[in-house]
Design a protein around this motif. Structure first.
Motif, PDB file in Angstrom:
ATOM      1  N   ALA A   2     -46.855  32.934  13.649  1.00 39.47           N
ATOM      2  CA  ALA A   2     -48.036  33.537  13.051  1.00 39.47           C
ATOM      3  C   ALA A   2     -48.154  34.851  13.345  1.00 39.47           C
ATOM      4  O   ALA A   2     -48.553  35.849  12.328  1.00 39.47           O
ATOM      5  N   GLU A   3     -47.379  35.385  14.650  1.00 36.83           N
ATOM      6  CA  GLU A   3     -47.504  36.837  14.922  1.00 36.83           C
ATOM      7  C   GLU A   3     -46.503  37.593  13.965  1.00 36.83           C
ATOM      8  O   GLU A   3     -46.707  38.774  13.405  1.00 36.83           O
ATOM      9  N   LEU A   4     -45.600  36.896  13.660  1.00 33.32           N
ATOM     10  CA  LEU A   4     -44.459  37.471  12.502  1.00 33.32           C
ATOM     11  C   LEU A   4     -45.087  37.659  11.245  1.00 33.32           C
ATOM     12  O   LEU A   4     -44.834  38.551  10.736  1.00 33.32           O
ATOM     13  N   LYS A   5     -45.953  36.467  10.870  1.00 29.46           N
ATOM     14  CA  LYS A   5     -46.648  36.709   9.413  1.00 29.46           C
ATOM     15  C   LYS A   5     -47.431  37.625   9.434  1.00 29.46           C
ATOM     16  O   LYS A   5     -47.481  38.542   8.417  1.00 29.46           O
ATOM     17  N   ALA A   6     -47.959  38.124  10.657  1.00 29.58           N
ATOM     18  CA  ALA A   6     -49.300  39.039  10.691  1.00 29.58           C
ATOM     19  C   ALA A   6     -48.508  40.689  10.455  1.00 29.58           C
ATOM     20  O   ALA A   6     -49.030  41.465  10.176  1.00 29.58           O
ATOM     21  N   LEU A   7     -46.952  40.614  10.538  1.00 30.56           N
ATOM     22  CA  LEU A   7     -46.418  41.628  10.288  1.00 30.56           C
ATOM     23  C   LEU A   7     -45.582  41.909   9.024  1.00 30.56           C
ATOM     24  O   LEU A   7     -44.908  42.827   9.042  1.00 30.56           O
ATOM     25  N   SER A   8     -45.938  40.899   8.269  1.00 28.63           N
ATOM     26  CA  SER A   8     -45.311  40.719   6.927  1.00 28.63           C
ATOM     27  C   SER A   8     -46.124  41.237   5.725  1.00 28.63           C
ATOM     28  O   SER A   8     -47.463  41.319   5.868  1.00 28.63           O
ATOM     29  N   ASP A   9     -45.501  41.673   4.685  1.00 25.09           N
ATOM     30  CA  ASP A   9     -46.088  41.733   3.205  1.00 25.09           C
ATOM     31  C   ASP A   9     -46.283  40.507   2.623  1.00 25.09           C
ATOM     32  O   ASP A   9     -47.357  40.241   1.890  1.00 25.09           O
ATOM     33  N   ILE A  10     -45.284  39.597   2.438  1.00 17.47           N
ATOM     34  CA  ILE A  10     -45.322  38.404   1.595  1.00 17.47           C
ATOM     35  C   ILE A  10     -44.550  37.281   2.401  1.00 17.47           C
ATOM     36  O   ILE A  10     -43.617  37.812   3.000  1.00 17.47           O
ATOM     37  N   VAL A  11     -45.114  36.046   2.400  1.00 17.88           N
ATOM     38  CA  VAL A  11     -44.597  35.063   2.981  1.00 17.88           C
ATOM     39  C   VAL A  11     -43.757  34.252   1.894  1.00 17.88           C
ATOM     40  O   VAL A  11     -44.024  34.446   0.679  1.00 17.88           O
ATOM     41  N   CYS A  12     -42.684  33.585   2.064  1.00 16.69           N
ATOM     42  CA  CYS A  12     -42.103  32.836   1.241  1.00 16.69           C
ATOM     43  C   CYS A  12     -41.652  31.203   1.636  1.00 16.69           C
ATOM     44  O   CYS A  12     -41.648  31.287   3.206  1.00 16.69           O
ATOM     45  N   THR A  13     -41.220  30.461   0.860  1.00 16.61           N
ATOM     46  CA  THR A  13     -40.654  29.215   1.418  1.00 16.61           C
ATOM     47  C   THR A  13     -39.298  29.079   0.718  1.00 16.61           C
ATOM     48  O   THR A  13     -39.027  29.836  -0.152  1.00 16.61           O
ATOM     49  N   SER A  14     -38.620  28.127   1.099  1.00 17.13           N
ATOM     50  CA  SER A  14     -37.226  27.728   0.546  1.00 17.13           C
ATOM     51  C   SER A  14     -37.283  27.591  -0.926  1.00 17.13           C
ATOM     52  O   SER A  14     -36.594  27.475  -1.956  1.00 17.13           O
ATOM     53  N   SER A  15     -38.712  26.959  -1.374  1.00 16.01           N
ATOM     54  CA  SER A  15     -38.778  26.710  -2.884  1.00 16.01           C
ATOM     55  C   SER A  15     -39.111  27.754  -3.617  1.00 16.01           C
ATOM     56  O   SER A  15     -39.233  27.799  -4.796  1.00 16.01           O
ATOM     57  N   ASN A  16     -39.728  29.053  -3.146  1.00 16.59           N
ATOM     58  CA  ASN A  16     -39.975  29.895  -3.866  1.00 16.59           C
ATOM     59  C   ASN A  16     -39.516  31.356  -3.494  1.00 16.59           C
ATOM     60  O   ASN A  16     -39.685  32.310  -4.257  1.00 16.59           O
ATOM     61  N   ALA A  17     -38.524  31.614  -2.672  1.00 19.95           N
ATOM     62  CA  ALA A  17     -37.801  32.528  -2.290  1.00 19.95           C
ATOM     63  C   ALA A  17     -37.299  33.692  -3.087  1.00 19.95           C
ATOM     64  O   ALA A  17     -37.595  34.938  -3.163  1.00 19.95           O
ATOM     65  N   ILE A  18     -36.628  32.937  -4.067  1.00 17.70           N
ATOM     66  CA  ILE A  18     -35.972  33.756  -5.306  1.00 17.70           C
ATOM     67  C   ILE A  18     -37.079  34.508  -6.295  1.00 17.70           C
ATOM     68  O   ILE A  18     -37.237  35.391  -6.279  1.00 17.70           O
ATOM     69  N   GLN A  19     -38.084  33.567  -6.199  1.00 17.33           N
ATOM     70  CA  GLN A  19     -39.073  33.905  -7.346  1.00 17.33           C
ATOM     71  C   GLN A  19     -39.976  35.208  -6.647  1.00 17.33           C
ATOM     72  O   GLN A  19     -40.563  36.081  -7.294  1.00 17.33           O
ATOM     73  N   ILE A  20     -40.456  35.102  -5.378  1.00 16.95           N
ATOM     74  CA  ILE A  20     -40.945  35.902  -4.839  1.00 16.95           C
ATOM     75  C   ILE A  20     -40.377  37.156  -4.638  1.00 16.95           C
ATOM     76  O   ILE A  20     -40.893  38.353  -4.896  1.00 16.95           O
ATOM     77  N   VAL A  21     -39.023  37.357  -4.374  1.00 16.84           N
ATOM     78  CA  VAL A  21     -37.988  38.625  -4.568  1.00 16.84           C
ATOM     79  C   VAL A  21     -38.075  39.026  -5.877  1.00 16.84           C
ATOM     80  O   VAL A  21     -38.373  40.293  -6.215  1.00 16.84           O
TER      81      VAL A  21
END
Ligand code: 13P
Ligand code: SF4
Length: 330
Positions: free
Chosen positions: A134-153
């Protein structure tokens, strides 16, 4: 030792369970009594998958956690997944059958080191794979999973500079597919890194018609042999739609339970690892058992807590992912 000390020490509290009890019936009763829902990942034991209200990949599980109206979420998965559920539904009680069900990939990215890494690239946007704390997510702009990583980028302008963490294999795969130059954190999953190219090649010689299905957490040497690359849900859907009769599965073998249930006439072979272990079970996912699930629902422990300030910062990048996914119909 009281129940809290025991949980701190072992991850769960042991308790005598009457062997004549039907745990499936008991769990069903407790679920109704407490208005609880069981969300399970495909890597869980077959029994846990069979008692779950929803089984899915990380994206599907987050979507369910965000929309459930249950009072209690029992997360049959690993710690970062239960944390994500708590961040998305902070007023609900979130339980994890074994609090020590962690993740080698999440562990490969300590937040204090990632913070320093991020500071080296001040004009970069940070995309983190959901398999992180959760701490790492708090340092992030967007989260992704393996099913949407390409589309998020791809949803970001081509000139946008991007840091991608913590999985270097998924990151390299996304960079290859999108043609983007991603700055990668050097993390990996202990389960997906140990598939053997040599053993898979031999297996393919013995099963020439078998399709190789691989999770993008696998190394490039495995991915370049694959007929299909995708998340656990993607792998399951591909196997169901395909006309092929045999499949070699390069991900945690828990998924095979659902693949066999949905496709009784097809054959699923776990891809062999490069050591002498019989299979690639994730030791973290497999810490959860039906007995621990029953006790956790009965005692409402171990409970997952996330500090308020982390929830406030971590929810934004997760919601951003869910919004992009919803727009794209993922
Ligand atoms: P998905 O189920 O999202 O593909 O993730 C796989 C995984 O490693 C979860 O820990
Ligand atoms: Fe983490 Fe790998 Fe286990 Fe998934 S399979 S929970 S990424 S260690």
């Amino acid at each position: 030792m009281d129940i809290f000390e025991e949980i701190n020490l072992k991850g769960y509290a042991e308790e005598y369970i009457d062997p004549t009890l039907d745990l499936f019936d008991e769990i069903e009763k407790l679920k109704k009594e407490k208005n609880a829902v069981i969300l399970a990942h495909y890597y869980q034991d077959a029994d846990i998958q069979d008692i779950a209200d929803y089984i899915g990949d990380s994206l599907g599980l987050s979507q369910q956690a965000a929309k459930t109206d249950a009072d209690i979420i029992v997360f049959a998965g690993v710690h970062f997944m239960a944390e994500t559920a708590k961040i998305l539904s902070p007023t609900k009680k979130v339980l994890l059958p074994d609090a020590k069900a962690g993740c080698s990939l999440a562990d490969s990215c300590p937040p204090h080191l990632f913070k320093k890494f991020k500071e080296q690239y001040p004009d970069h946007l940070v995309i983190t794979y959901v398999n992180c704390t959760a701490e790492l997510k708090a340092l992030s702009d967007i989260v992704c999973t393996s099913s949407n990583a390409i589309q998020i980028v791809e949803s970001l302008p081509p000139e946008q500079k991007i840091i991608f963490g913590p999985d270097k294999n998924l990151g390299a795969y996304v960079a290859k597919k999108t043609g983007r130059d991603l700055v990668l954190w050097n993390g990996a999953c202990m389960v997906h890194e140990i598939f053997s190219r040599e053993k898979i090649t031999k297996l393919k010689e013995r099963h020439p018609d078998a399709k190789l299905l691989a999770h993008p957490e696998c190394e490039d040497v495995i991915l370049e042999m694959a007929d299909y690359i995708g998340s656990t849900t993607g792998i399951l859907k591909y196997a169901t739609k395909s006309d092929a009769k045999e499949f070699i599965v390069a991900t945690e073998p828990g998924i095979i339970h659902q693949m066999e249930k949905d496709n009784p006439a097809k054959v699923f072979i776990p891809a062999p690892p490069n050591n002498n272990c019989a299979c690639n079970d994730c030791p973290h996912m497999k810490r959860n058992t039906l007995e621990k699930l029953y006790l956790c629902l009965k005692n409402e422990l171990p409970e997952i807590e996330v500090p308020e300030d982390i929830i406030v910062r971590a929810v934004k990048p997760i919601e951003r992912m869910l919004e992009i996914s919803a727009k794209l119909g993922l």
